[in-house]
Design an enzyme around this catalytic site. Structure first.
Site, PDB file in Angstrom:
ATOM      1  N   ARG A   1       0.584  -1.327   0.029  1.00  0.00           N
ATOM      2  CA  ARG A   1      -0.082  -0.098  -0.042  1.00  0.00           C
ATOM      3  C   ARG A   1       0.813   1.298   0.093  1.00  0.00           C
ATOM      4  O   ARG A   1       0.298   2.314  -0.420  1.00  0.00           O
ATOM      5  CB  ARG A   1      -0.926  -0.038   1.203  1.00  0.00           C
ATOM      6  CG  ARG A   1      -1.895  -1.195   1.101  1.00  0.00           C
ATOM      7  CD  ARG A   1      -2.906  -1.226   2.238  1.00  0.00           C
ATOM      8  NE  ARG A   1      -2.326  -1.437   3.380  1.00  0.00           N
ATOM      9  CZ  ARG A   1      -3.169  -1.469   4.519  1.00  0.00           C
ATOM     10  NH1 ARG A   1      -4.337  -1.098   4.581  1.00  0.00           N
ATOM     11  NH2 ARG A   1      -2.423  -1.513   5.705  1.00  0.00           N
TER      12      ARG A   1
ATOM     13  N   GLU B   1       4.695  -7.034  13.956  1.00  0.00           N
ATOM     14  CA  GLU B   1       3.787  -7.269  15.262  1.00  0.00           C
ATOM     15  C   GLU B   1       3.558  -8.451  15.450  1.00  0.00           C
ATOM     16  O   GLU B   1       2.868  -9.122  16.363  1.00  0.00           O
ATOM     17  CB  GLU B   1       2.561  -6.211  15.394  1.00  0.00           C
ATOM     18  CG  GLU B   1       1.863  -6.094  14.265  1.00  0.00           C
ATOM     19  CD  GLU B   1       2.240  -5.184  13.210  1.00  0.00           C
ATOM     20  OE1 GLU B   1       1.207  -4.736  12.526  1.00  0.00           O
ATOM     21  OE2 GLU B   1       3.272  -4.966  13.045  1.00  0.00           O
TER      22      GLU B   1
END
Length: 176
Positions: A62, A99
């Site tokens: 993105r 994460e």
């Protein structure tokens, strides 16, 4: 023209994607709306208009969309930072933590000349691993890194703390 409230309202939360426990910020509805996309790109570009950016390094995937639009707004070049196996020729490589796991980014060794004034761009700053990896690649290449810009910062994940403290980092939207 769309104000920040209008275009930010088009970003939707997708729970448990790509893994359980992750709240994904989906910018697709905002990108699909021409006025909203233009307003978001303008907001992302604003802090960097007079910085002398020569190339925008957009992080897959993105970050490509936002980075290419931002490069056009800043009248600069665009350089993709990709996942492994996507770039031909000699590449620089860095592995980093996310994460929810590990990943790798690459930059063509000849994509940008040493000393080029670059801005690193991504859609979301979460734990900071991806942005830090792109910074490492840019420095390996000898770029003059001006800073980084993200559309969304997820403050609770502390990614800003992994960024180079002496370099600007702008976030157009911040979520707790």
């Amino acid at each position: 023209m769309y104000g920040q409230t209008e275009w930010a309202g088009l970003i939707r939360d997708v729970p448990d994607f790509p893994r359980p426990g992750i709240l994904f910020k989906d910018i697709t509805p905002m990108l699909a709306n021409a006025a909203a996309f233009a307003a978001a790109t303008g907001a992302l570009a604003e802090p960097w208009r007079d910085a002398g950016v020569q190339a925008v390094l957009g992080i897959e995937s993105r970050g490509f969309i936002l980075g290419a639009a931002l490069a056009r707004a800043l009248k600069s070049g665009f350089v993709p930072v990709r996942k492994p196996g996507k770039l031909p020729g000699s590449v620089l490589t860095v592995e980093y933590g996310l994460e929810y796991g590990k990943d790798t980014l690459q930059l063509r060794a000849d994509a940008v000349a040493p000393g080029t004034r670059v801005l690193i761009v991504d859609d979301v700053l979460a734990s900071g691993g991806t942005l830090h990896a792109a910074l490492s690649l840019a420095r390996q290449q000898g770029c003059d890194v001006l800073g980084a810009a993200v559309l969304i910062e997820l403050q609770s994940l502390g990614g800003r703390g992994r960024w180079q403290a002496d370099l600007p980092l702008t976030a157009t939207l911040r979520f707790p």
